[in-house]
Design a protein around this motif. Structure first.
Motif, PDB file in Angstrom:
ATOM      1  N   GLY A 286       0.769  -1.392   0.175  1.00 31.75           N
ATOM      2  CA  GLY A 286       0.060   0.116   0.016  1.00 31.75           C
ATOM      3  C   GLY A 286       0.924   1.118   0.055  1.00 31.75           C
ATOM      4  N   GLY A 287       0.118   2.430  -0.041  1.00 30.00           N
ATOM      5  CA  GLY A 287       1.010   3.721  -0.030  1.00 30.00           C
ATOM      6  C   GLY A 287       0.282   4.719  -0.718  1.00 30.00           C
ATOM      7  N   LEU A 288       0.796   5.859  -1.061  1.00 29.17           N
ATOM      8  CA  LEU A 288       0.159   6.734  -1.768  1.00 29.17           C
ATOM      9  C   LEU A 288       0.724   6.835  -3.109  1.00 29.17           C
ATOM     10  CD1 LEU A 288      -0.771   9.828  -1.610  1.00 29.17           C
ATOM     11  CD2 LEU A 288       1.481  10.733  -1.322  1.00 29.17           C
ATOM     12  N   VAL A 289      -0.403   7.249  -4.169  1.00 32.40           N
ATOM     13  CA  VAL A 289      -0.047   7.150  -5.452  1.00 32.40           C
ATOM     14  C   VAL A 289      -0.946   8.397  -6.117  1.00 32.40           C
ATOM     15  CG1 VAL A 289      -1.892   5.480  -5.793  1.00 32.40           C
ATOM     16  CG2 VAL A 289      -0.365   5.596  -7.616  1.00 32.40           C
ATOM     17  N   HIS A 290      -0.375   8.842  -7.012  1.00 32.60           N
ATOM     18  CA  HIS A 290      -1.224   9.841  -7.886  1.00 32.60           C
ATOM     19  C   HIS A 290      -2.292   9.351  -8.832  1.00 32.60           C
ATOM     20  CE1 HIS A 290       1.746  12.681  -6.475  1.00 32.60           C
ATOM     21  NE2 HIS A 290       2.815  12.359  -7.168  1.00 32.60           N
ATOM     22  N   PRO A 291      -3.136   9.959  -9.096  1.00 29.10           N
ATOM     23  CA  PRO A 291      -4.419   9.511  -9.976  1.00 29.10           C
ATOM     24  C   PRO A 291      -3.792   9.516 -11.324  1.00 29.10           C
ATOM     25  CG  PRO A 291      -5.045  11.683  -8.875  1.00 29.10           C
ATOM     26  CD  PRO A 291      -3.486  11.466  -8.212  1.00 29.10           C
ATOM     27  N   GLY A 292      -4.297   8.366 -11.728  1.00 34.15           N
ATOM     28  CA  GLY A 292      -3.753   7.802 -12.990  1.00 34.15           C
ATOM     29  C   GLY A 292      -2.450   6.658 -12.863  1.00 34.15           C
ATOM     30  N   GLY A 293      -2.068   6.790 -11.714  1.00 36.87           N
ATOM     31  CA  GLY A 293      -0.891   5.645 -11.458  1.00 36.87           C
ATOM     32  C   GLY A 293      -1.120   4.309 -11.176  1.00 36.87           C
ATOM     33  N   SER A 294      -0.192   3.647 -10.594  1.00 33.54           N
ATOM     34  CA  SER A 294      -0.298   2.137 -10.507  1.00 33.54           C
ATOM     35  C   SER A 294       0.490   1.872  -9.232  1.00 33.54           C
ATOM     36  CB  SER A 294       0.455   1.257 -11.476  1.00 33.54           C
ATOM     37  OG  SER A 294       0.086   1.636 -12.776  1.00 33.54           O
ATOM     38  N   LEU A 295      -0.202   0.773  -8.500  1.00 33.93           N
ATOM     39  CA  LEU A 295       0.098   0.136  -7.225  1.00 33.93           C
ATOM     40  C   LEU A 295      -0.348  -1.349  -7.414  1.00 33.93           C
ATOM     41  CD1 LEU A 295       1.363   1.709  -4.870  1.00 33.93           C
ATOM     42  CD2 LEU A 295      -0.870   1.668  -3.909  1.00 33.93           C
TER      43      LEU A 295
ATOM     44  N   GLU B 215      -3.089  -5.973  -8.890  1.00 40.11           N
ATOM     45  CA  GLU B 215      -2.456  -4.814  -9.579  1.00 40.11           C
ATOM     46  C   GLU B 215      -3.481  -3.701  -9.972  1.00 40.11           C
ATOM     47  OE1 GLU B 215      -0.172  -6.481 -12.753  1.00 40.11           O
ATOM     48  OE2 GLU B 215       0.198  -4.747 -13.482  1.00 40.11           O
ATOM     49  N   MET B 216      -3.287  -2.483  -9.480  1.00 37.01           N
ATOM     50  CA  MET B 216      -4.044  -1.439  -9.422  1.00 37.01           C
ATOM     51  C   MET B 216      -3.441  -0.465 -10.570  1.00 37.01           C
ATOM     52  SD  MET B 216      -4.499  -1.103  -5.507  1.00 37.01           S
ATOM     53  CE  MET B 216      -5.602   0.460  -5.636  1.00 37.01           C
ATOM     54  N   ASN B 217      -4.273  -0.355 -11.798  1.00 39.17           N
ATOM     55  CA  ASN B 217      -3.872   0.562 -12.594  1.00 39.17           C
ATOM     56  C   ASN B 217      -4.728   1.887 -12.802  1.00 39.17           C
ATOM     57  OD1 ASN B 217      -1.487  -0.815 -13.444  1.00 39.17           O
ATOM     58  ND2 ASN B 217      -2.741  -2.389 -14.429  1.00 39.17           N
ATOM     59  N   ARG B 218      -4.343   2.833 -13.349  1.00 40.07           N
ATOM     60  CA  ARG B 218      -5.321   4.116 -13.555  1.00 40.07           C
ATOM     61  C   ARG B 218      -6.293   4.361 -12.421  1.00 40.07           C
ATOM     62  NH1 ARG B 218      -6.547   0.905 -17.762  1.00 40.07           N
ATOM     63  NH2 ARG B 218      -8.621   1.009 -17.608  1.00 40.07           N
ATOM     64  N   VAL B 219      -5.468   4.507 -11.191  1.00 33.06           N
ATOM     65  CA  VAL B 219      -6.485   4.658  -9.983  1.00 33.06           C
ATOM     66  C   VAL B 219      -6.784   5.884 -10.142  1.00 33.06           C
ATOM     67  CG1 VAL B 219      -4.939   2.897  -8.686  1.00 33.06           C
ATOM     68  CG2 VAL B 219      -4.281   5.380  -8.834  1.00 33.06           C
ATOM     69  N   LYS B 220      -7.939   6.067  -9.382  1.00 38.26           N
ATOM     70  CA  LYS B 220      -8.665   7.201  -8.922  1.00 38.26           C
ATOM     71  C   LYS B 220      -8.597   7.509  -7.305  1.00 38.26           C
ATOM     72  CE  LYS B 220     -11.717   5.771 -12.826  1.00 38.26           C
ATOM     73  NZ  LYS B 220     -13.341   5.641 -13.013  1.00 38.26           N
ATOM     74  N   PRO B 221      -9.168   8.798  -7.424  1.00 40.27           N
ATOM     75  CA  PRO B 221      -9.299   9.215  -5.886  1.00 40.27           C
ATOM     76  C   PRO B 221     -10.202   8.588  -5.082  1.00 40.27           C
ATOM     77  CG  PRO B 221      -9.025  11.145  -7.109  1.00 40.27           C
ATOM     78  CD  PRO B 221      -9.223  10.003  -8.011  1.00 40.27           C
ATOM     79  N   GLU B 222     -11.285   8.003  -5.668  1.00 37.87           N
ATOM     80  CA  GLU B 222     -12.544   7.131  -5.182  1.00 37.87           C
ATOM     81  C   GLU B 222     -11.925   5.672  -4.961  1.00 37.87           C
ATOM     82  OE1 GLU B 222     -12.712   9.012  -7.928  1.00 37.87           O
ATOM     83  OE2 GLU B 222     -13.850   7.783  -9.566  1.00 37.87           O
ATOM     84  N   ASP B 223     -10.734   5.422  -5.186  1.00 43.09           N
ATOM     85  CA  ASP B 223     -10.071   3.921  -4.693  1.00 43.09           C
ATOM     86  C   ASP B 223      -9.278   4.107  -3.548  1.00 43.09           C
ATOM     87  OD1 ASP B 223      -8.927   3.668  -8.126  1.00 43.09           O
ATOM     88  OD2 ASP B 223     -10.764   2.901  -7.196  1.00 43.09           O
ATOM     89  N   THR B 224      -9.197   5.370  -2.794  1.00 42.88           N
ATOM     90  CA  THR B 224      -8.723   5.668  -1.700  1.00 42.88           C
ATOM     91  C   THR B 224      -9.351   4.730  -0.524  1.00 42.88           C
ATOM     92  OG1 THR B 224      -7.551   7.960  -2.094  1.00 42.88           O
ATOM     93  CG2 THR B 224      -8.357   7.368   0.282  1.00 42.88           C
TER      94      THR B 224
END
Length: 121
Positions: free
Chosen positions: A9-18, A81-90
């Protein structure tokens, strides 16, 4: 007995991947499902994705096409695998293993400790 350890887990920018990973230590337990849930502040717990061993794969509509669940069943590892993340994925993401105890034959659910994912610029 089942013990789960999550990571990634962690901090990721919108549109990023984790990528999240969950390693299960299992004894006297037959695994039927491996998956991920999440809980955002003020919201109910949501099933994100789940592998139903030798049956099917479920992916929530809210993440379909962006998140991929994977598993190394032989080693009891499940990933998200989380791609194209959005703020609502927080949310806090929880690994879940479901199955049958080899000792009591009871149906059980086991949970990881939870890992925070924050999507923010």
């Amino acid at each position: 007995q089942v013990q789960l350890v999550e990571s990634g887990g962690g901090l990721v920018h919108p549109g990023g991947s984790l990528k999240l990973s969950c390693s299960a230590s299992v004894s006297d337990f037959i695994i039927h499902t491996m998956g991920w849930y999440r809980q955002a502040p003020g919201k109910h717990t949501e099933l994100v994705a789940q592998i139903r061993i030798r049956e099917s794969v479920f992916v929530a509509d809210s993440v379909k096409g962006r998140f991929t669940i994977g598993a190394d069943i032989a080693n009891n590892i499940v990933t998200l695998e989380m791609n194209r993340v959005k703020p609502e994925d927080t949310a806090v993401y929880y690994c879940n293993i479901g199955g049958t105890s080899g000792v009591s034959a009871s149906i059980e659910d086991h949970w990881g400790q939870g890992t925070q994912v924050t999507v923010s610029s």
